[in-house]
Structures are given as C-alpha cells and as structure tokens.
Design an enzyme around this catalytic site. Sequence first.
Site, mmCIF file in Angstrom:
data_model
loop_
_atom_site.group_PDB
_atom_site.id
_atom_site.type_symbol
_atom_site.label_atom_id
_atom_site.label_comp_id
_atom_site.label_asym_id
_atom_site.label_seq_id
_atom_site.Cartn_x
_atom_site.Cartn_y
_atom_site.Cartn_z
ATOM 1 N N HIS A 1 0.798 -1.389 0.191
ATOM 2 C CA HIS A 1 0.194 0.044 -0.172
ATOM 3 C C HIS A 1 0.893 1.278 -0.016
ATOM 4 C CE1 HIS A 1 0.154 -0.311 4.518
ATOM 5 N NE2 HIS A 1 0.381 1.137 4.502
ATOM 6 N N ASP B 1 1.075 -7.856 2.193
ATOM 7 C CA ASP B 1 1.511 -6.352 2.156
ATOM 8 C C ASP B 1 2.712 -5.930 1.925
ATOM 9 O OD1 ASP B 1 0.832 -3.679 1.704
ATOM 10 O OD2 ASP B 1 -0.361 -3.662 3.733
ATOM 11 N N SER C 1 4.001 2.169 8.522
ATOM 12 C CA SER C 1 3.931 1.306 7.342
ATOM 13 C C SER C 1 4.939 0.937 6.423
ATOM 14 C CB SER C 1 2.627 1.861 6.179
ATOM 15 O OG SER C 1 1.191 1.760 7.145
#
Length: 745
Positions: free
Chosen positions: A85, A221, A672
Amino acid sequence: MKKVFITALAMLFMHPVLWAHEGMWLPSLIKKLNEQDMKESGFKLTAEDIYSVNKSSMKDAVVLFGRGCTGEIVSDQGLILTNHHCGYGQIQAHSTVENDYLTDGFVAKEMGDELPNPNLEVSFIVRIEDVSAKVLAGVTDEMSEEQREGMIKSNSDAVAASATQGTHYDAIIKPFFYGNEYYMFVMETFKDVRLVFAPPSSIGKFGGDTDNWVWPRHTGDFSVFRVYAGKDNKPAAYSPDNVPFKPRHHFPISLNGVQAEDFTMVYGFPGSTQQYIPSYGVEYVTEVSNPVKIGMRDKSLGIIKDAMESDDAVRIKYSAKQARIANAWKKWIGESKGLDRLQAVEVKQNQEEAFKNKAQGTEYAGLLDEFKEDYNAVSQYHLARDLFVEYFYYGPEILRFADRFDKLPTLADSEDINAIVKEVEGLSGVSKGYFKDYDTETDRKIFEALSAMYADAIDEAFLPESLKAAKASGNFAKLTETMYSKSVFATQEKVNGLLLKALDAAEKVKANPEDEKAQQSLRKAVAAVGKKVKSDPAFKLSKEITATYNDKIRSEYGELSAKIDKNMRKYVKGLQTFFPNKKYWSDANLTLRVTYGKVEGSEPQDGIEYLPYTTLKGVIEKRRTDVPKTHEFYVPEKLVKLYETKDYGIYGQGDELVVCFTGSNHTTGGNSGSPVINAEGQLIGINFDRTWESTMSDIMFDPEKCRNIVVDVRYVLFVIDKFGGAKRLVDEMTLVKAEEPVEVE
C-alpha cells in the site's frame, strides 16, 4: 468497580514504567532511556547497533519512503522492502487496462526492466542532534507566540544551514514535547527509486477493505523497490547511467521464524500521535469530529465502490484514491470504539485531577481550566476546518482541479513572459495526469452527495453562498447539473479546448523568445482563458469555499490552536516536573523512532482469543472461487497449487507457511513498511497495520489490546521466489539460518 478501574489507570500515569511496550523512542536516546529495558526484554545487541554516527548501524538501513511510509534496505545493491500500500500509487501509475500491474503484479526480470518513478524519494538519516539550546537561544517567556516562533525559525534556519554547509545533505529541525525540546535530523535523499516487484493485489491487498485494520489477517502487504545513485554513490536525478546504491548497512533476513513472546522491534517513521491531549480534546474526537468525517467518507466510498465494480477502467483510476479514503475512514471507526471502551475521557479526567492537585500554588494552577475555555472556543472553527478538509481535499475532485488554475485570471499581466509559458505548459501537463485517473460521472455523484452533507453539518456562518442557496432550496441536484454541464473542468476535451490557443501561442514564444508579436499573442490568449476560468462555475465555487475558509475559519482556528499548543507546552513540562519518575516519549511527528515489544496474541473481546500468527491455510479458507480476480478474496490459481503441494521451499515451517503475525509494538501511520527486527538485529517481517482494537493507540495505548500486524518476511520471500519467479532478488539478500548467527555490521 468503574471508579476503581479509572483510578487505577490514572495511577499508572504516575508510575515510573507506564506500560511495558508503550512508546516511540528517538534512537539517539536509546542508550540513555531504553537499552537496559530492551536487554531485559530479550534484545541481544546494543544501543550503538541500533543507532551510531561513527559506524554503520541499523539506522543506515531504514528509509523514509515517499511522503509518509517507511522502507528497509535488504541487500548491498539498494533493494528496498516496503508495503504494497506504500508503493500502491507508483504501481497504479504504471498500470493500464492492457498492463494491469495492480491486478496481475509486476516483476522486473532484470535490473534494466526496473521502472523509474518520478517524484518518489527515499531519505536516510545521517545523524540526529539535540539542538534545543541553539534553537531556543534568546527565547523568553515574555515573548508573544508570534515573536517566539519567529526567533525559533531564525535560529533553526541558521543551525540547519550550518549543519549542511558544503554537503549534499538536508536538515530538518522539529519540535518535541510541544516545543520544549528541538532535534535536528540530517538526511541524505535519493530521487531515483525504481519499482522492482509488486505482488498481484490478490496477495498484496488480499482481504481489501473487509480485512483492513482486522485480525486474523492474511495479506502479503509488500512491494520491492531499488535505490539508484550516481557512480559516486551519491544522490542523482534519474538517469539510465545511474547504478544501484551501495548502503552502509542492510538487514540480514531471518529464516527461523518467530515464536510467541519473542522480542520484536519496529524501526521507522511514525506519523502522528496525540497522547498528551486533555479530556476536552478526546471528547471532540469521539463525539464530534470522527462521526462527521466517517459519515462523509462512508457516502463517497459507497459511490466509488459501485463505480469501480461496474467498469475496469474506473477501477484502475480510483484504486489508489479509494484506498486512501478508506484507510482513515475505518481507522476512525475503530478509534472511537476503542476510546469509548477504554473510558478514555474519564481516564484523562482522573489524570488531570492528579495534575491539579500537584499544581496548586504553582505557575501551573488554573492551566486545565484554560484548556476548557480554549476547547469550547475553538470547537466551531475546528469542526469547520475538519469539514473543509473532508469536502475540499477528499470530496469532489472538480473543485481541487479548478483551483489549480488559480493564477490564470491574472497571469497575462505578469512581466515575466517565461513564467507565463511555464504556467500554461504546466497546466496542460497537470490536466493530462488528472484525467488519466478521473471519471466525470463518479465525481458528479460524489459532488451532489457530499455538498448536501457539508452544507448540513457546517455552521451557516461558514457556508459559501452557492451552497447556502442550494441548501435553502433543497436542490443540490440542480447545482450539480449546472456544475458538470457548464464547467470546462468536467472533461478533458473541454480543458484541452480551453488551453489550445494559449499552448500554441506559448510554443511560438519558445521558438522565438524575442518576438514581441508572439508575446502579445500569448498574453491575449492567456487573458481570454483567464476570463473563461474566472466565470466557470467550478472555479467560482472553489474560490468561494477557499475564500470562506481563509477569511472566516483559518485565522480564528490558528489563533485558538496556537493558544492551546502554548498551554500544551506548559502542560507537558508540568507533567515532567510533577511526575519525574516516568520515562517520557514525545508524540510522533514523522521522525525516526524505535518501538519494541514481543510477538503476542490478543483477547480483543470477551470470549475471543487470537493466536499471534496466521498461515497460508487461512488464505485458502477465505478464498472465493465465484468472483473475478479483482475481488478482495480472490486467490490466484498458482498460489492455490503451491499450497496444495506444500511447495514452500526454504520458507515454510514444517507443513505450514506463516503469512502474518502480531506484536505488542506501539505503531501508527508512517510505520507502514517499517522493518520488524528480532533480538539479533535480523529482519523478521514488515509492519503494515494495527488491529481495529488498537487504532485508539494514537491517543491512548492499551497493552492488553494494542497489536501491530506484520507480514512475515518468509512469506514475502516465498511470494517473490516461488510465486513470482524472481529468485534473483532473493539471491541478493543475506539469509540467516539458526546455525548462522549474524552480527550487525
């Protein structure tokens, strides 16, 4: 019992160790504040292995990725792992209906196939320095906030300039503890960053919005990029002649896996937390701000979802936008639930009562009463600002696009003819990129729905006349029809027509810069364009909204917020004075931090107990066989076959393949893509999310519930190698087995 529970939490506020795994710590202060505690928690290295200026250390393998993520270097050729992402915008930018890298993934077969990404940067931290004394030199309590900030900016500029003089480095200086302390971060920034590998969204985004912020999770991810440099190994603009960057350190990768209770450390750039805000701030978040923002995003996400499901071209155009809108939307829902469950307002009130008792007869007496007055005064402006941001920056795009043409109505009067040429050509380029990812009908529906919601929620005193008239008539459909049928900004054809003559005139000026007749023609063409722009309904509404915000909201909000920030600076200093035994960490502000905890499951609700890991078996159990490959629970047939044959290679654990695990590390947005590191300094996973029960940790951390979610690095390697056929990338990395202990370089 409730009162006892709240009082107990308030007492924890004063305890020397608030919670075992709470905190986002500056790596330069680890030796002073955390090294002993980390060793007692199982860490086997030293603070200097984490952060050192004099030798290579882990900090040299951690990068600020783009504008708000983290990445880690995993080879001596500049290979970066981050989240799928985090790289989503770049993957989407390279995708077309014919080459749908979002859906099908991307593999660079060799280095020459790696894709450049204009405007993507990564930054390494060279050193961190406490510059509080230098930045605050000359600052006095008698100064106004404006004078104080002016002095601080002047000092900061001088300190940063001195630190980077004669180098290619940059330096930023940021406040900590609301301006009680200041730290400088000297950075080296690279601008040639290329896409190397992306799994298909059926792996990288598996579970989609349904599983976002949720555990158990089965999402791979991750994405892979590479940093390129000039032949001198220094930052350079993109060039085919650039070579892979040689880092000072790269993370060795553990193939040994993790067990419950194992030490874990997350090293990255957390974005923003608000752990010190008073109860009045928590009340605003949970009772006013979050409900309004959730409602507006709920409406736009429903419209986008329907559009994406009905048209593949729209799906590609809106994939990154949908993810950006949905992420915070779901986070706010969980945050409100978590703060309510923790009785956060009451806990804060008890902490404030303890502060008041200590503050009697001191300069801090009455401070919390001032907070109450300030929050009451700012609330209407705060809500108006939140609504403006949601509507203008996350709502209908036509208004933001029209706003990009703000210079055109007066551009013809500019004395600088080259500036006119540059602006006209720039707007043409912006338009091409904008319409590549825009659908008029989708935006039209968002405009009608959100305009009505905005007008209904905001104080009428802050409502632009156009929306006020639509609200009075109750006919937002008519306003929408006028907007999208008459505005030139609704379609690419109209914008191209708008700019055509100006672009032709600009080309003639470029061909003959001294031709006065060509210059006059350009000014005339630009003046005509400016006149049309000025009367355009989308441009007019855009100007109304921004002018209303600037004239009626921005200043008042800024002044009241500055007063709150000033008192927060005093409040935090008071906390450190009255409760000196506690170790204090400053709120996250997108600077390099370390947080540590352990591999740990959770019990999020009564009767529910979660294991700390998931496996590929769970992916297969969630699999939908009756859906297209763009569905959030579609599983590629190749992955199914690898599961059925248990063809996991060296990445499996017996007959299982671990996909994700959870830890009790204190993370937030910006973490992230952060490396998750074991006690030996080896990479064991990539941080990518928190559980839904953890989203309130930006304001209040609960050690029993808060868990970060990590994709196991062995699953990452499995997907790259066995699924993606890119073993050349794995061969670059330093893989570590149990019998091969590796020390930090």
